[in-house]
Design an enzyme around this catalytic site. Sequence first.
Site, mmCIF file in Angstrom:
data_model
loop_
_atom_site.group_PDB
_atom_site.id
_atom_site.type_symbol
_atom_site.label_atom_id
_atom_site.label_comp_id
_atom_site.label_asym_id
_atom_site.label_seq_id
_atom_site.Cartn_x
_atom_site.Cartn_y
_atom_site.Cartn_z
ATOM 1 N N ILE A 170 -0.354 3.004 1.709
ATOM 2 C CA ILE A 170 0.882 2.764 2.449
ATOM 3 C C ILE A 170 0.564 1.711 3.496
ATOM 4 O O ILE A 170 -0.594 1.563 3.894
ATOM 5 C CB ILE A 170 1.451 4.053 3.093
ATOM 6 C CG1 ILE A 170 0.412 4.762 3.955
ATOM 7 C CG2 ILE A 170 1.994 4.981 2.030
ATOM 8 C CD1 ILE A 170 0.930 6.030 4.630
ATOM 9 N N ASP A 171 1.562 0.977 3.936
ATOM 10 C CA ASP A 171 1.269 -0.166 4.781
ATOM 11 C C ASP A 171 0.984 0.239 6.223
ATOM 12 O O ASP A 171 1.085 1.411 6.596
ATOM 13 C CB ASP A 171 2.366 -1.228 4.680
ATOM 14 C CG ASP A 171 3.681 -0.784 5.298
ATOM 15 O OD1 ASP A 171 3.745 0.342 5.810
ATOM 16 O OD2 ASP A 171 4.644 -1.568 5.262
ATOM 17 N N LYS A 172 0.620 -0.724 7.014
ATOM 18 C CA LYS A 172 0.145 -0.503 8.381
ATOM 19 C C LYS A 172 1.095 0.352 9.215
ATOM 20 O O LYS A 172 0.677 1.316 9.866
ATOM 21 C CB LYS A 172 -0.079 -1.853 9.063
ATOM 22 C CG LYS A 172 -0.425 -1.764 10.541
ATOM 23 C CD LYS A 172 -0.517 -3.139 11.171
ATOM 24 C CE LYS A 172 -0.761 -3.040 12.665
ATOM 25 N NZ LYS A 172 -0.804 -4.377 13.303
ATOM 26 N N THR A 174 3.652 2.244 8.324
ATOM 27 C CA THR A 174 4.191 3.457 7.723
ATOM 28 C C THR A 174 3.174 4.569 7.937
ATOM 29 O O THR A 174 1.979 4.365 7.743
ATOM 30 C CB THR A 174 4.447 3.271 6.215
ATOM 31 O OG1 THR A 174 5.412 2.232 6.036
ATOM 32 C CG2 THR A 174 4.968 4.550 5.583
ATOM 33 N N ARG A 273 11.736 0.117 1.755
ATOM 34 C CA ARG A 273 12.272 -0.835 2.725
ATOM 35 C C ARG A 273 13.193 -1.843 2.037
ATOM 36 O O ARG A 273 14.264 -2.183 2.541
ATOM 37 C CB ARG A 273 11.114 -1.540 3.437
ATOM 38 C CG ARG A 273 10.220 -0.574 4.203
ATOM 39 C CD ARG A 273 8.876 -1.186 4.549
ATOM 40 N NE ARG A 273 9.003 -2.250 5.526
ATOM 41 C CZ ARG A 273 7.965 -2.975 5.947
ATOM 42 N NH1 ARG A 273 6.750 -2.743 5.454
ATOM 43 N NH2 ARG A 273 8.141 -3.922 6.847
#
Length: 361
Positions: A170-172, A174, A273
Amino acid sequence: MDNEFIPENANIAEDIDFEMQPDFTENGRDLWEHHHIEVDKGQVLLRIDKYLVTRIPNTSRNRIQQAAEAECIRVNGRPVKSNYRVKPGDDIRIVMDRPRYENEIIPEDIPLDIVYEDDDLLVVNKPAGLVVHPGHGNYSGTLVNALAYHFKDNPDYDVSDPRMGLVHRIDKDTSGLLVIAKTPQAKTSLGLQFFNKTTKRQYVAVVWGEMKDADGTVEGNIGRSLKDRLQMAVFPEGDQGKHAVTHYHTLENLTHVAVVRCQLETGRTHQIRVHMKYIGHPLFNDARYGGDKVLRGNTSAKYAQFIQNCFKICPRQALHAKTLGFVHPTTHQEMNFDSEIPADMTNLINKWREYSNAINP
């Protein structure tokens, strides 16, 4: 798709930072090229593990053999074993399911919120703001550095071994649950579960705008935006992008925003998103997709200040990976994990509830 073509440690990259986009995708597996070597015309026949030791700095024959076992060594486009004999003119590429680490991974004592751990796997609850992989200006302070420290006394875990480690991402900005494989067998099993879409993953998000329907499904290919290379976009028709499906359920409609639960059927870059923006409901305070502006409500100075206060309360996109379910690679038992919505999102939701109750007594 025939399973015989699925790499042993196939995995799906979920919502990974855009700056770390893969070089290509193969059978649902995102891959980054780490090395590219064109063999000289005068090269004598030589085992590829011996050949690469002399061509790649700061590596070992054992490390190269591990990469070959994980199908990370490609010759003329095909995976080869470590006993493959290099020939003149061969095109050799080393690919992995993670971006290239520009520097050695230094173990760092970064706190980990460990939800579960056994001999096969580790489940962590990642906070917002923590980068998953080193690279692109984030060479320290990442989850991988934290894992290197956590496993520093475990001789069986090598943070650089492609046969183990993070199965999805998962990205930074999130927050939420991630599973890490501690053995090659665990990564193979978990990776195939992600590939076959049998894992269970639910997210909670705060989005702009009240939802008209309690439940819905967003379907549309996701690929790099043609207008802005820093964004992904939905391509509803044609072959561009990757097939993506998101199911959502409205948990609570508040004035000008809603709290929704999203269930992933696929795991594409920034999927939730992008899909929520596509249907007119960008995530609250999602700077990349326009959610950091006042998108609903009035134009009064008082309301504008209220929104700015909300942005300060939750200074990132309001998205949390709340649940994660899979079959244990060894015991074959169903494993289900749930994490609390973090304080910044909880405080944001509570503030919107107060506002909504005040104007709708």
